[in-house]
Design an enzyme around this catalytic site. Structure first.
Site, mmCIF file in Angstrom:
data_model
loop_
_atom_site.group_PDB
_atom_site.id
_atom_site.type_symbol
_atom_site.label_atom_id
_atom_site.label_comp_id
_atom_site.label_asym_id
_atom_site.label_seq_id
_atom_site.Cartn_x
_atom_site.Cartn_y
_atom_site.Cartn_z
ATOM 1 C CG ASP A 187 -61.253 -27.694 -7.348
ATOM 2 O OD1 ASP A 187 -62.186 -29.037 -8.035
ATOM 3 O OD2 ASP A 187 -59.784 -27.401 -7.426
ATOM 4 C CD GLU A 193 -59.453 -21.761 -10.920
ATOM 5 O OE1 GLU A 193 -58.660 -20.791 -10.859
ATOM 6 O OE2 GLU A 193 -59.442 -23.259 -11.387
#
Length: 383
Positions: free
Chosen positions: A79, A140
């Site tokens: 990520d 997120e």
């Protein structure tokens, strides 16, 4: 062989891991707007001349390294996004973006994958399998993995299996924690508006008290897990925020409630949603109010493939510990809906060094030497 691998990685890549992490830590950015981060990753990857390099999901990148045999294609994902958190002034190395921080360790994850790319470039002649590196934005929120997993680029590369990791301050530094089956939860958000009728506090019979109705709604929903879900099916319903009312002597005409739902089963998750709607209908009839519920289904559960867990245990030479399922959520689960996947935790907890703060904390930090363990884990899977 495993000791040779460890020595080779420690000697050849430890300093590079630290350097890259330091550079990425300075430029945290919000999901789908990781423009500086994306450019940094692109520049690094282009110098390594992967066989294919494609941009995906606005700011993400997918790099393809062809193996000498190419019978399998293994994907590894990181990520990219940071969090809207102001970093603690105690940190020697700080974010240069005010109000933004890599408070969830994504700078470490990216460093591991970029150095893994360097390792692949250095070992083209001895890497048998095809390897795909996925640099994914917006973990997120709102969920970059769903975008990447649904992209044409991801489909075209014929990926057989996918791997990912996450730094984790609840596990001792340098240890890999994993389990087969459910590891992380399905997650969802719920917003509730309870509409009543205001009246003077001395004349409650003239109104419909939204606070009392909201309290009844919260109390009833807290019975769902204990009375309507099997005891062997873990689940959590948490309402963490409420607000409403006008003054101490006025019956409230409206209340707002915000909460989250976590389970390890999509069926259980659906059952909870249906039960909440049923309770809302009942409260409306009893109290004469109107209740609006809005659900936002977030990430599916992370469920580790049994065969990949066994293979990792056999190939990895470092210390492995078992871990219980976590009610945290991760959009890595979208990849596991397409191909078998394995997600593991890399421990960062070190009380002597003060690395004990939780993820998303302004004080979260870790010893960069732990990144070597992450690189070792990935290399072990392609040997």
């Amino acid at each position: 062989m495993k000791e040779n691998r460890k020595m080779k990685i420690e000697k050849g890549y430890k300093e590079l891991l630290s350097d890259i992490r330091g550079e990425l830590h300075k430029i945290p950015e919000i999901g789908f707007k990781e423009f500086k981060t994306s450019k940094y990753i692109e520049n690094r990857l282009r110098k390594l001349s992967p066989d294919r390099l494609e941009q995906v999901a606005e700011t993400g990148w997918i790099a393809f390294f062809r193996g000498t045999e190419g019978k399998r294609t293994l994907a590894f994902r990181t990520d990219m996004d940071g969090l809207p958190v102001e970093e603690s002034e105690k940190h020697e190395m700080r974010s240069q973006h005010s109000g933004m921080m890599h408070a969830c360790g994504h700078d470490g994850h990216m460093s591991i994958l970029l150095v893994f790319a360097q390792f692949l470039a250095d070992n083209r002649k001895t890497t048998k399998d095809n390897v795909v590196l996925v640099f994914q934005p917006a973990e997120e929120g709102p969920g970059g993995a769903e975008v990447v997993a649904g992209s044409k680029v991801f489909e075209d590369m014929n990926i057989d299996e996918i791997f990912g990791l996450h730094l984790f301050p609840l596990v001792e530094e340098g240890k890999i924690a994993l389990k087969e089956g459910p590891l992380m939860a399905q997650s969802g958000e719920i917003d509730v508006i309870v509409r009543g009728l205001s009246s003077h506090g001395a004349q409650p019979q003239e109104g419909i008290d939204a606070i009392v109705a909201a309290a009844a709604f919260i109390n009833e929903t807290q019975k769902i897990v204990s009375r309507f879900i099997r005891p062997i099916d873990p689940a959590v319903i948490t309402f963490g925020k409420t607000w409403g009312g006008e003054a101490r002597n006025i019956v409230s005409g409206e209340m707002a409630i915000e909460g989250t739902i976590r389970t390890f089963s999509e069926d259980v998750y659906l059952s909870i949603k249906n039960r909440i709607r049923y309770i809302a209908d009942g409260i409306e009839k009893v109290y004469g109010c109107v209740i609006e519920t809005v659900f936002r289904d977030m990430y599916p559960p992370v469920i580790n493939d049994k065969g990949l867990v066994e293979r990792f245990r056999e190939s990895y030479g470092g210390e492995i510990v078992d871990i219980e399922p976590q009610m945290l959520a991760e959009d890595f689960s979208y990849y596991q809906k397409k191909v078998p996947g394995l997600f593991v935790f890399l421990g960062t907890k070190n009380e002597d060094k003060g690395f004990v703060s939780p993820l998303h904390s302004q004080n979260f930090n870790f010893d960069e030497s732990v990144l070597v363990k992450g690189l070792e884990a990935y290399v072990s899977l392609i040997e």
